[in-house]
Design a protein around this motif. Structure first.
Motif, PDB file in Angstrom:
ATOM      1  N   ASP A 130       0.807  -1.224   0.000  1.00 55.29           N
ATOM      2  CA  ASP A 130       0.000   0.000   0.000  1.00 55.29           C
ATOM      3  C   ASP A 130       0.838   1.271   0.000  1.00 55.29           C
ATOM      4  OD1 ASP A 130       1.031   0.029   2.557  1.00 55.29           O
ATOM      5  OD2 ASP A 130      -0.889  -0.093   3.599  1.00 55.29           O
ATOM      6  N   GLY A 131       2.173   1.131  -0.087  1.00 50.63           N
ATOM      7  CA  GLY A 131       3.031   2.307  -0.161  1.00 50.63           C
ATOM      8  C   GLY A 131       3.676   2.709   1.142  1.00 50.63           C
ATOM      9  N   ARG A 132       3.284   2.097   2.239  1.00 54.14           N
ATOM     10  CA  ARG A 132       3.936   2.397   3.517  1.00 54.14           C
ATOM     11  C   ARG A 132       5.365   1.848   3.510  1.00 54.14           C
ATOM     12  NH1 ARG A 132       2.357  -0.492   7.453  1.00 54.14           N
ATOM     13  NH2 ARG A 132       1.129  -1.976   6.217  1.00 54.14           N
ATOM     14  N   VAL A 133       6.269   2.581   4.139  1.00 56.70           N
ATOM     15  CA  VAL A 133       7.671   2.176   4.191  1.00 56.70           C
ATOM     16  C   VAL A 133       8.118   2.093   5.646  1.00 56.70           C
ATOM     17  CG1 VAL A 133      10.047   2.722   3.526  1.00 56.70           C
ATOM     18  CG2 VAL A 133       8.155   3.262   1.965  1.00 56.70           C
ATOM     19  N   ASP A 134       8.641   0.948   6.025  1.00 52.86           N
ATOM     20  CA  ASP A 134       9.235   0.773   7.344  1.00 52.86           C
ATOM     21  C   ASP A 134      10.746   0.810   7.218  1.00 52.86           C
ATOM     22  OD1 ASP A 134       6.730   0.417   8.503  1.00 52.86           O
ATOM     23  OD2 ASP A 134       6.787  -1.771   8.268  1.00 52.86           O
ATOM     24  N   VAL A 135      11.396   1.665   8.003  1.00 51.02           N
ATOM     25  CA  VAL A 135      12.853   1.685   8.081  1.00 51.02           C
ATOM     26  C   VAL A 135      13.240   0.772   9.243  1.00 51.02           C
ATOM     27  CG1 VAL A 135      14.909   3.115   8.340  1.00 51.02           C
ATOM     28  CG2 VAL A 135      12.865   4.055   7.223  1.00 51.02           C
ATOM     29  N   LEU A 136      13.932  -0.305   8.944  1.00 49.88           N
ATOM     30  CA  LEU A 136      14.260  -1.303   9.969  1.00 49.88           C
ATOM     31  C   LEU A 136      15.499  -0.851  10.732  1.00 49.88           C
ATOM     32  CD1 LEU A 136      13.564  -4.588   7.960  1.00 49.88           C
ATOM     33  CD2 LEU A 136      11.971  -3.095   9.193  1.00 49.88           C
ATOM     34  N   GLY A 162       3.296  -9.346  -1.215  1.00 53.99           N
ATOM     35  CA  GLY A 162       3.272  -8.109  -1.988  1.00 53.99           C
ATOM     36  C   GLY A 162       4.253  -7.057  -1.535  1.00 53.99           C
ATOM     37  N   SER A 163       4.981  -7.309  -0.461  1.00 51.42           N
ATOM     38  CA  SER A 163       5.936  -6.322   0.044  1.00 51.42           C
ATOM     39  C   SER A 163       7.296  -6.486  -0.641  1.00 51.42           C
ATOM     40  CB  SER A 163       6.102  -6.455   1.554  1.00 51.42           C
ATOM     41  OG  SER A 163       6.699  -7.700   1.894  1.00 51.42           O
ATOM     42  N   THR A 164       8.130  -5.461  -0.505  1.00 49.52           N
ATOM     43  CA  THR A 164       9.451  -5.435  -1.120  1.00 49.52           C
ATOM     44  C   THR A 164      10.486  -5.035  -0.078  1.00 49.52           C
ATOM     45  OG1 THR A 164       8.500  -4.774  -3.254  1.00 49.52           O
ATOM     46  CG2 THR A 164      10.870  -4.407  -2.941  1.00 49.52           C
ATOM     47  N   LEU A 165      11.561  -5.783   0.005  1.00 48.43           N
ATOM     48  CA  LEU A 165      12.683  -5.453   0.887  1.00 48.43           C
ATOM     49  C   LEU A 165      13.810  -4.888   0.044  1.00 48.43           C
ATOM     50  CD1 LEU A 165      13.784  -5.748   3.879  1.00 48.43           C
ATOM     51  CD2 LEU A 165      14.963  -7.794   3.019  1.00 48.43           C
ATOM     52  N   LEU A 166      14.342  -3.725   0.432  1.00 51.43           N
ATOM     53  CA  LEU A 166      15.417  -3.074  -0.313  1.00 51.43           C
ATOM     54  C   LEU A 166      16.657  -2.952   0.561  1.00 51.43           C
ATOM     55  CD1 LEU A 166      16.116  -1.497  -3.010  1.00 51.43           C
ATOM     56  CD2 LEU A 166      15.675   0.574  -1.674  1.00 51.43           C
ATOM     57  N   LEU A 167      17.775  -3.455   0.045  1.00 50.90           N
ATOM     58  CA  LEU A 167      19.088  -3.286   0.665  1.00 50.90           C
ATOM     59  C   LEU A 167      19.933  -2.434  -0.279  1.00 50.90           C
ATOM     60  CD1 LEU A 167      19.760  -7.005   1.711  1.00 50.90           C
ATOM     61  CD2 LEU A 167      18.478  -5.258   2.959  1.00 50.90           C
ATOM     62  N   TYR A 168      20.817  -1.601   0.274  1.00 53.55           N
ATOM     63  CA  TYR A 168      21.538  -0.631  -0.549  1.00 53.55           C
ATOM     64  C   TYR A 168      22.820  -0.229   0.166  1.00 53.55           C
ATOM     65  CZ  TYR A 168      19.271   2.235   2.931  1.00 53.55           C
ATOM     66  OH  TYR A 168      18.855   2.741   4.138  1.00 53.55           O
ATOM     67  N   THR A 169      23.744   0.371  -0.569  1.00 49.56           N
ATOM     68  CA  THR A 169      24.951   0.919   0.044  1.00 49.56           C
ATOM     69  C   THR A 169      24.786   2.418   0.242  1.00 49.56           C
ATOM     70  OG1 THR A 169      25.991   1.124  -2.153  1.00 49.56           O
ATOM     71  CG2 THR A 169      26.454  -0.871  -0.891  1.00 49.56           C
ATOM     72  N   ARG A 191      14.683  10.965   1.319  1.00 45.84           N
ATOM     73  CA  ARG A 191      14.421  11.002  -0.119  1.00 45.84           C
ATOM     74  C   ARG A 191      14.192   9.593  -0.656  1.00 45.84           C
ATOM     75  NH1 ARG A 191      18.478  12.476  -3.199  1.00 45.84           N
ATOM     76  NH2 ARG A 191      17.157  13.273  -4.859  1.00 45.84           N
ATOM     77  N   LEU A 192      14.935   8.645  -0.148  1.00 45.35           N
ATOM     78  CA  LEU A 192      14.760   7.267  -0.589  1.00 45.35           C
ATOM     79  C   LEU A 192      13.386   6.741  -0.184  1.00 45.35           C
ATOM     80  CD1 LEU A 192      15.680   4.601  -1.772  1.00 45.35           C
ATOM     81  CD2 LEU A 192      16.990   4.171   0.328  1.00 45.35           C
ATOM     82  N   VAL A 193      12.966   7.026   1.040  1.00 47.31           N
ATOM     83  CA  VAL A 193      11.641   6.602   1.492  1.00 47.31           C
ATOM     84  C   VAL A 193      10.558   7.212   0.610  1.00 47.31           C
ATOM     85  CG1 VAL A 193       9.970   6.791   3.374  1.00 47.31           C
ATOM     86  CG2 VAL A 193      12.337   6.146   3.872  1.00 47.31           C
ATOM     87  N   GLU A 194      10.697   8.490   0.277  1.00 45.74           N
ATOM     88  CA  GLU A 194       9.718   9.154  -0.589  1.00 45.74           C
ATOM     89  C   GLU A 194       9.680   8.501  -1.969  1.00 45.74           C
ATOM     90  OE1 GLU A 194      10.793  13.229  -0.712  1.00 45.74           O
ATOM     91  OE2 GLU A 194      10.249  13.635   1.379  1.00 45.74           O
ATOM     92  N   ALA A 195      10.854   8.173  -2.507  1.00 46.16           N
ATOM     93  CA  ALA A 195      10.911   7.550  -3.832  1.00 46.16           C
ATOM     94  C   ALA A 195      10.233   6.185  -3.824  1.00 46.16           C
ATOM     95  CB  ALA A 195      12.366   7.422  -4.289  1.00 46.16           C
ATOM     96  N   LEU A 196      10.390   5.437  -2.754  1.00 44.89           N
ATOM     97  CA  LEU A 196       9.760   4.128  -2.658  1.00 44.89           C
ATOM     98  C   LEU A 196       8.244   4.246  -2.514  1.00 44.89           C
ATOM     99  CD1 LEU A 196      12.207   2.163  -0.323  1.00 44.89           C
ATOM    100  CD2 LEU A 196      11.845   1.815  -2.763  1.00 44.89           C
ATOM    101  N   THR A 197       7.802   5.196  -1.709  1.00 47.05           N
ATOM    102  CA  THR A 197       6.368   5.380  -1.495  1.00 47.05           C
ATOM    103  C   THR A 197       5.649   5.631  -2.812  1.00 47.05           C
ATOM    104  OG1 THR A 197       6.773   6.279   0.714  1.00 47.05           O
ATOM    105  CG2 THR A 197       4.636   6.756  -0.291  1.00 47.05           C
ATOM    106  N   ASP A 198       6.276   6.406  -3.667  1.00 46.32           N
ATOM    107  CA  ASP A 198       5.657   6.743  -4.956  1.00 46.32           C
ATOM    108  C   ASP A 198       5.794   5.634  -5.983  1.00 46.32           C
ATOM    109  OD1 ASP A 198       5.012   9.190  -3.908  1.00 46.32           O
ATOM    110  OD2 ASP A 198       6.765  10.221  -4.730  1.00 46.32           O
ATOM    111  N   ALA A 199       6.563   4.574  -5.671  1.00 48.52           N
ATOM    112  CA  ALA A 199       6.844   3.536  -6.653  1.00 48.52           C
ATOM    113  C   ALA A 199       6.270   2.178  -6.271  1.00 48.52           C
ATOM    114  CB  ALA A 199       8.352   3.418  -6.859  1.00 48.52           C
TER     115      ALA A 199
END
Length: 237
Positions: A130-136, A162-169, A191-199
């Motif tokens: 649904d676009g919610r983003v949790d920062v672990l 339906g969820s997506t886990l993102l790992l990054y440097t 900014r990353l959280v905002e980009a994910l919410t919109d995607a």
């Protein structure tokens, strides 16, 4: 990339804009002997051939430490950290290991259970359908190459269908696409959280492209960037 049933993976690697800056960022994904999907992301300090060589060695060591499926995410990091003094060059690197359970019964309803441990790495992000983003932001251990005897915190959570886990440097959130840039890590993470919410409604490959295109400057980043994403509930294979 492996092709585990009902999981979809995608990754990107963006080298620094300066071709002379050889980096130590990497990602990896593999299925262990027990059917668990392991994701690894890491970043060796430095921008030279030594950093790149150390990166290759750590990537191989982490895969070998986790290949038989008996070691937890924290134990994998601990084993590699203990072996760092065997490498030719001194090691200072962040890394994160995430293990997604291969048994659907571990988390009913199409969800998947995940165990993860971080050696000083930026926090994973969990994007819900649904676009919610949790920062672990669970506690992390020290980077590799510092104090190998220290315990490695491990964490568990559930990845809903339906969820997506993102790992990054960290290069992803240190490089700003705006005129003034976004050097502050907190700002970059926002900014990353905002980009994910919109995607959230995009396919996984499109999502990764959107993240890279939104956060990194068109002229090229100042640092290498690696990211890997996994989505729960995709069609088998």
């Amino acid at each position: 990339m492996p092709r585990p049933a009902h999981l979809q993976l995608s990754a990107r690697y963006q080298p620094a804009g300066d071709a002379q800056l050889v980096g130590g960022d990497w990602y990896d994904a593999f299925l262990d002997a027990r059917g668990t999907t392991s994701l690894v992301i890491g970043d060796v300090a430095g921008h030279d051939i030594d950093a790149a060589a150390t990166m290759g060695q750590l990537r191989t060591m982490l895969r070998m430490a986790g290949h038989d499926g008996t070691a937890s995410s924290g134990a994998v990091l601990t084993a590699v950290d203990a072996a760092c003094d065997t490498l030719e060059h001194g090691v200072f690197a962040t890394a994160l290991v995430a293990q997604i359970d291969g048994d659907p019964a571990a988390a009913p309803g199409g969800a998947r259970a995940i165990r993860w441990s971080s050696a000083g790495h930026p926090p994973p992000l969990l994007l819900h359908a649904d676009g919610r983003v949790d920062v672990l932001t669970d506690p992390v251990g020290l980077p590799l190459g510092v104090l190998p005897d220290q315990p490695r915190p491990e964490h568990r959570c559930v990845l809903p269908a339906g969820s997506t886990l993102l790992l990054y440097t960290d290069g992803l959130i240190e490089n700003g696409a705006g005129p003034a840039g976004a050097r502050d890590l907190d700002q970059g993470l926002e900014r990353l959280v905002e980009a994910l919410t919109d995607a959230a409604a995009l396919g996984l490959d499109e999502l990764c492209d959107r993240v890279v295109g939104t956060l990194l400057p068109a002229a090229g980043a100042d640092d290498d960037v690696a990211l890997i994403a996994i989505r729960v509930g995709a069609a088998p294979g």
